[in-house]
Design a protein around this motif. Structure first.
Motif, PDB file in Angstrom:
ATOM      1  N   ASN A 183     -99.512 -99.839   4.279  1.00 24.16           N
ATOM      2  CA  ASN A 183    -100.628-100.856   3.715  1.00 24.16           C
ATOM      3  C   ASN A 183    -100.219-102.214   3.905  1.00 24.16           C
ATOM      4  OD1 ASN A 183    -103.340 -99.352   4.282  1.00 24.16           O
ATOM      5  ND2 ASN A 183    -102.186 -97.811   2.216  1.00 24.16           N
TER       6      ASN A 183
ATOM      7  N   PHE B 104    -103.753 -93.572   4.080  1.00 28.79           N
ATOM      8  CA  PHE B 104    -104.626 -93.143   4.641  1.00 28.79           C
ATOM      9  C   PHE B 104    -105.596 -91.230   4.221  1.00 28.79           C
ATOM     10  CE2 PHE B 104    -104.266 -96.773   6.478  1.00 28.79           C
ATOM     11  CZ  PHE B 104    -105.785 -97.530   7.026  1.00 28.79           C
TER      12      PHE B 104
ATOM     13  N   GLU C 244    -104.637-101.967   5.528  1.00 28.12           N
ATOM     14  CA  GLU C 244    -105.240-102.891   4.408  1.00 28.12           C
ATOM     15  C   GLU C 244    -104.873-102.459   3.186  1.00 28.12           C
ATOM     16  OE1 GLU C 244    -109.121-103.690   5.409  1.00 28.12           O
ATOM     17  OE2 GLU C 244    -109.369-104.416   3.020  1.00 28.12           O
ATOM     18  N   GLY C 245    -105.347-101.531   2.382  1.00 28.42           N
ATOM     19  CA  GLY C 245    -104.563-101.333   1.423  1.00 28.42           C
ATOM     20  C   GLY C 245    -105.587-100.220   0.751  1.00 28.42           C
TER      21      GLY C 245
ATOM     22  N   GLU D 281    -106.495 -92.758  -1.644  1.00 25.22           N
ATOM     23  CA  GLU D 281    -105.538 -92.838  -1.981  1.00 25.22           C
ATOM     24  C   GLU D 281    -104.963 -93.513  -3.431  1.00 25.22           C
ATOM     25  OE1 GLU D 281    -108.028 -93.918   0.134  1.00 25.22           O
ATOM     26  OE2 GLU D 281    -107.148 -93.216   1.798  1.00 25.22           O
TER      27      GLU D 281
ATOM     28  N   HIS E 264    -110.474-100.706  12.537  1.00 21.64           N
ATOM     29  CA  HIS E 264    -110.141-100.213  10.791  1.00 21.64           C
ATOM     30  C   HIS E 264    -110.096 -99.108  11.540  1.00 21.64           C
ATOM     31  CE1 HIS E 264    -109.466 -98.903   7.189  1.00 21.64           C
ATOM     32  NE2 HIS E 264    -108.801 -99.684   6.994  1.00 21.64           N
TER      33      HIS E 264
HETATM   34  N1  URA Z   1    -108.034 -97.954   4.275  1.00 19.56           N
HETATM   35  C1  URA Z   1    -107.237 -98.545   4.477  1.00 19.56           C
HETATM   36  O1  URA Z   1    -106.435 -99.685   4.499  1.00 19.56           O
HETATM   37  N2  URA Z   1    -105.818 -98.251   3.590  1.00 19.56           N
HETATM   38  C2  URA Z   1    -105.028 -96.756   3.707  1.00 19.56           C
HETATM   39  O2  URA Z   1    -104.804 -96.612   2.916  1.00 19.56           O
HETATM   40  C3  URA Z   1    -106.961 -95.696   2.943  1.00 19.56           C
HETATM   41  C4  URA Z   1    -108.087 -96.476   3.393  1.00 19.56           C
END
Ligand code: URA
Length: 187
Positions: A82, A56, A43-44, A49, A156
């Motif tokens: 992401n 991640f 996602e982001g 991170e 996720h």
């Molecule tokens: N969750 C995500 O979606 N991306 C990451 O990089 C870390 C946690």
């Protein structure tokens, strides 16, 4: 026109296309094998991170790494990125305009890596990558083929940490991913 990795890193590094640039510590472009057969899209970036500039690497990243290893691969063999490259404050979901501003970077990454299989981690990754409303509990594990690339929606990792009962279904999805890669390498 296809962008180069150097250009992509440069553009993302300087990006001010949306408000997320105001609160980021680091951009998180992605990491792994630039020619991986298997790509993961989350996602982001979260807090860790954003701090490290790597995707991640927090708790959900540890779980993702273990899941990759469970299908006989290493993180270095896959490519991980992401939808948005800057951390949404307080880990909220990216807003549609933020995802839209970032989408060309993701397209550039997919075009450069040219994966055979793309795993979409969670609803937000599905929504923006496939441009389709997906319900993970209903649609996980169902392949979608787009221009010769196989996309798999799955949970996720942070959803799996919140609700470990979902891990059984996620493992079924990962076995399908492993089998698809094998099938494609034999074709
Ligand atoms: N969750 C995500 O979606 N991306 C990451 O990089 C870390 C946690």
């Amino acid at each position: 026109m296809k962008v180069s990795w150097a250009q992509l890193y440069n553009d993302i590094g300087e990006c001010e296309k949306c408000r997320l640039c105001e609160t980021r510590t680091n951009v998180v472009v992605g990491e792994g094998d630039p020619h991986a057969r298997l790509m993961f899209i989350g996602e982001g970036p979260g807090q860790e991170e954003d701090r490290q500039g790597r995707p991640f690497v927090g708790r959900s990243g540890e779980l993702l790494t273990r899941m990759i290893q469970a299908i006989g691969m290493e993180r270095t063999e896959v490519y991980i990125c992401n939808v948005v490259k800057c951390r949404p404050p307080k880990n909220r979901n990216p807003e549609p305009d933020e995802a839209a501003a970032c989408l060309n970077y993701l397209r550039g990454q997919v075009a450069l890596v040219r994966p055979k299989v793309v795993v979409l981690l969670g609803k937000v990754a599905c929504q923006y990558t496939l441009n389709e409303q997906v319900f993970i509990t209903r649609d996980h594990g169902v392949w979608r083929e787009r221009k010769g690339v196989w996309f798999m929606p799955t949970f996720h990792p942070s959803a799996l940490l919140r609700d470990p009962a979902k891990k059984r279904d996620a493992w079924e999805d990962f076995k399908k991913i492993r089998d698809k890669l094998k099938e494609l390498s034999e074709a």
